[in-house]
Design an enzyme around this catalytic site. Structure first.
Site, PDB file in Angstrom:
ATOM      1  N   ARG A  86       0.803  -1.225   0.000  1.00 32.54           N
ATOM      2  CA  ARG A  86       0.000   0.000   0.000  1.00 32.54           C
ATOM      3  C   ARG A  86       0.836   1.275   0.000  1.00 32.54           C
ATOM      4  O   ARG A  86       0.486   2.258  -0.657  1.00 32.54           O
ATOM      5  CB  ARG A  86      -0.941  -0.019   1.214  1.00 32.54           C
ATOM      6  CG  ARG A  86      -1.997  -1.075   1.096  1.00 32.54           C
ATOM      7  CD  ARG A  86      -2.815  -1.217   2.355  1.00 32.54           C
ATOM      8  NE  ARG A  86      -3.895  -2.181   2.150  1.00 32.54           N
ATOM      9  CZ  ARG A  86      -4.761  -2.533   3.078  1.00 32.54           C
ATOM     10  NH1 ARG A  86      -4.664  -2.011   4.293  1.00 32.54           N
ATOM     11  NH2 ARG A  86      -5.708  -3.401   2.822  1.00 32.54           N
ATOM     12  N   LEU A 100      -7.287  -7.950   9.975  1.00 32.17           N
ATOM     13  CA  LEU A 100      -8.242  -8.917  10.503  1.00 32.17           C
ATOM     14  C   LEU A 100      -7.498 -10.099  11.102  1.00 32.17           C
ATOM     15  O   LEU A 100      -7.909 -10.654  12.131  1.00 32.17           O
ATOM     16  CB  LEU A 100      -9.188  -9.389   9.393  1.00 32.17           C
ATOM     17  CG  LEU A 100      -9.936  -8.291   8.625  1.00 32.17           C
ATOM     18  CD1 LEU A 100     -10.912  -8.904   7.632  1.00 32.17           C
ATOM     19  CD2 LEU A 100     -10.675  -7.366   9.579  1.00 32.17           C
TER      20      LEU A 100
END
Length: 667
Positions: free
Chosen positions: A338, A470
């Site tokens: 990212r 997560l």
């Protein structure tokens, strides 16, 4: 010498977690019933921790400021969760997940914690499947996987574009079962406003009932902070508007060190800012980069024609498009991490190739994927020589099955159909890798105070790989804290119930009430959002995708001025003894105004570029991040010394025994 003891087990990396579990102190089942644990936050980390600890026999109190644990911000996660199960037989392994995570974080994370995360990742998937989480499956009924940035394998399990929602519903069902049994007492619409320290240990919290305004005392033998990140310090971010840093910040001011606050993640695929009216930004899942190709017009004249509506992006031939990620990073292409993708988009837009009216947007195009999937479907269906309309129709059906809810969301927000025209995206603040410093047990520097999930600094270094949030939240809650908390509580079984009628609780409650009164008695004229927006602009412009020493020094002084103006001129309407969201917001922004300064101070002191921390003075000739491993291969852990004094910067040196430190490359 560092005052920080990471408590990493002394054994080979692959054996540390097993050795730890074999030798850790345990609490007798009969004694667990008399031990109280407070869990603040009920997202993936909080809900999984509360459910697991209650199942073990502890008495748990769970707090969330939402009206239901189901509304925690974890529900917004879209793309997937990583696990090293090698279902695609493409060479994945525990070590490869460990390596990718260390490398993705630009070699600024602890080896021991990251390897443990990789080890337990496979168990998470089994746990969630057993709970009924509807992961995507392939044609044969096996769990499906897709790729995310920073990897060369497919290890991301997903439930369409709703993975966070489905995982949270699984954790919510687990905690609901314990609520029904009476082993978890749920306090919804409650916000932690301070931590209570008794005898040097975390022994409870002061919470405000957000419905009637009552200030409450809650005691426990240990306090777990599972309250997410602090991205909303930038005002505009992909976080829910209620997401805040108050619980972690109160712990910091009570003695918990804050690790690497400058490490914030800029997500490359967000819907661009459309104007000053916005209060938050919308994330488009990184999973879209599996099939979407990112590009900008290669020629400036085409850029201007598109901005002025004289041309559509679909009018441009392939030769007139710059697929800049594929050009710059041929090995990883559109699936670079990212931070790399975000800076590359900024570089193209700064060079004048941005495609929207503000010049801050690039394209994410699915035309090639639709055509590719369409041809595959035609082959499956035995259609010989299909026309283009048939290929397009069948291709769109496949894309809709994989990403349909994301495409629908984009269409509702922008009014454009991404099946027919490329999406427009631009980087935005998303996740925070920094957080409360914790040791191998996930305990902060306050004994008895733990931080889980995004609230701690632990596993992602300077940049989080997609689908790892997560993974960490559920790993901490389901598989780590149930073991590590016993090491502390085993020595606490004779303590008995923690009373709340003590001087420490008196003083903490007094300070909370005085602060509320200060807000409500202010005679200012400016609403809270006025100051939050000012802070956000300073943070984005001077501590955002790129930082430099001069800008950071200016930011520190500007934030101090905004903070002084806030306390002199803020206006908080309503009363203390009622549902008062303006009062809630005031407290959270007051904390952001202190945290923002620490973030800038941390960025100023880290004279290197690494991951999401990009100092303009430290970059390679090709514009990539330039680390300084000789001086900054450490965690910066800040100790609070009062608002009028500079915080103290401690260092935890990072030792790499299993991975060689090299310049990160995705070319």
């Amino acid at each position: 010498m560092s005052v920080l003891d990471s408590k990493i087990p002394k054994s080979d990396l692959k054996d540390k977690w097993t050795y730890y579990k074999d030798h850790v102190n345990l609490v007798n089942p009969a004694n667990k019933r008399s031990i109280d644990i407070i869990v603040v936050g009920t997202g993936l980390a909080g809900a999984s921790a509360a459910a697991s600890l209650a199942e073990m026999g502890y008495s748990v109190k769970a707090f969330c400021f939402q009206d239901s644990a189901r509304r925690a911000h974890s529900i917004a996660a879209q793309g997937g969760i990583n696990a090293a199960k090698n279902y695609k037989n493409d060479g994945d392994s525990t070590f490869r997940l460990f390596y990718d995570t260390i490398k993705g974080g630009d070699y600024r994370a602890r080896e021991a914690n990251v390897h443990r995360l990789a080890e337990v990742s496979a168990n998470i998937i089994d746990q969630c499947v057993a709970q009924g989480v509807p992961f995507a499956r392939d044609y044969g009924g096996m769990l499906d996987n897709r790729s995310f940035g920073g990897t060369l394998v497919q290890r991301t399990f997903y439930a369409a574009g709703q993975t966070g929602q489905q995982l949270l519903l699984g954790a919510y069902s687990a905690i609901s079962k314990e609520v029904a049994k009476g082993s978890v007492k749920m306090y919804s619409r409650h916000e932690m406003l301070d931590m209570v320290i008794v005898g040097g240990k975390a022994r409870g919290i002061i919470a405000r009932n957000l419905v009637n305004g009552e200030i409450e005392r809650h005691s426990a033998h240990a306090v777990l902070l599972c309250t997410g990140g602090y991205g909303n310090v930038f005002f505009l971010s992909t976080n829910a508007m209620g997401s805040n840093a108050t619980a972690a910040w109160k712990a910091y001011k009570r003695g918990a060190y804050f690790g690497n606050p400058c490490y914030t993640q800029i997500h490359p695929t967000c819907i661009p800012v459309s104007g000053d009216h916005q209060s938050k930004l919308t994330l488009m899942s990184e999973s879209l980069r599996n099939d979407g190709r990112i590009w900008v017009p290669a020629k400036k004249e085409d850029v201007m024609a598109i901005r002025e509506k004289r041309k559509k992006p679909t009018d441009l031939a392939e030769a007139d498009r710059d697929y800049y990620l594929e050009r710059r990073y041929p090995s990883f292409g559109n699936l670079v991490p990212r931070d790399v993708a975000s800076r590359a988009a900024k570089e193209r837009c700064d060079a004048g190739h941005g495609v929207n009216a503000t010049g801050e947007a690039v394209y994410l195009d699915f035309a090639a994927a639709i055509e590719r999937y369409g041809k595959i479907e035609c082959t499956k269906k035995g259609i010989v020589n299909p026309d283009s309309m048939t290929i397009t129709r069948l291709g769109r059906e496949v894309v809709k099955e994989k990403y349909g809810n994301l495409f629908d969301m984009y269409m509702q927000i922008t009014g454009e159909n991404p099946y027919e025209t490329p999406m427009m995206i631009y980087p935005a603040v998303h996740y925070t890798m920094g957080g409360l410093w914790v040791d191998y047990n996930l305990m902060t520097t306050i004994p008895g105070c733990y931080a889980l999930g995004e609230a701690n600094f632990s596993d992602h270094g300077a940049n989080r790989l997609g689908a790892s949030a997560l993974m960490q939240g559920l790993a901490d809650g389901y598989f780590v804290i149930p073991y590590t908390i016993g090491e502390y509580l085993a020595n606490d079984i004779r303590t008995g119930k923690i009373p709340t009628n003590t001087p420490e609780f008196d003083e903490a409650e007094k300070q909370v009430k005085e602060r509320i009164e200060k807000f409500l008695s202010s005679k200012g004229t400016k609403p809270v959002d006025y100051f939050h927006k000012r802070l956000g602009k300073v943070m984005w412009n001077k501590c955002g995708m790129a930082r430099n020493a001069e800008g950071l020094k200016q930011a520190i002084e500007e934030i101090k001025a905004i903070r002084a103006d806030f306390w002199a001129n803020v206006r908080v309407t309503g009363a203390a003894n009622e549902f008062n969201q303006e009062l809630e917001k005031a407290g959270r922004v007051a904390d952001f105004l202190e945290l923002g300064e620490l973030m800038c101070r941390d960025a100023l002191n880290r004279n290197e570029s690494c991951g999401g921390h990009f100092r303009e003075e430290y970059q390679t000739e090709e514009g990539e991040a330039l680390r300084d491993d000789n001086h900054f291969a450490h965690v910066a852990a800040w100790e609070f010394k009062g608002l009028e004094n500079e915080p103290v910067r401690h260092k935890e040196e990072l030792v790499f025994e299993n991975i060689k430190l090299v310049q990160r490359s995705y070319k």
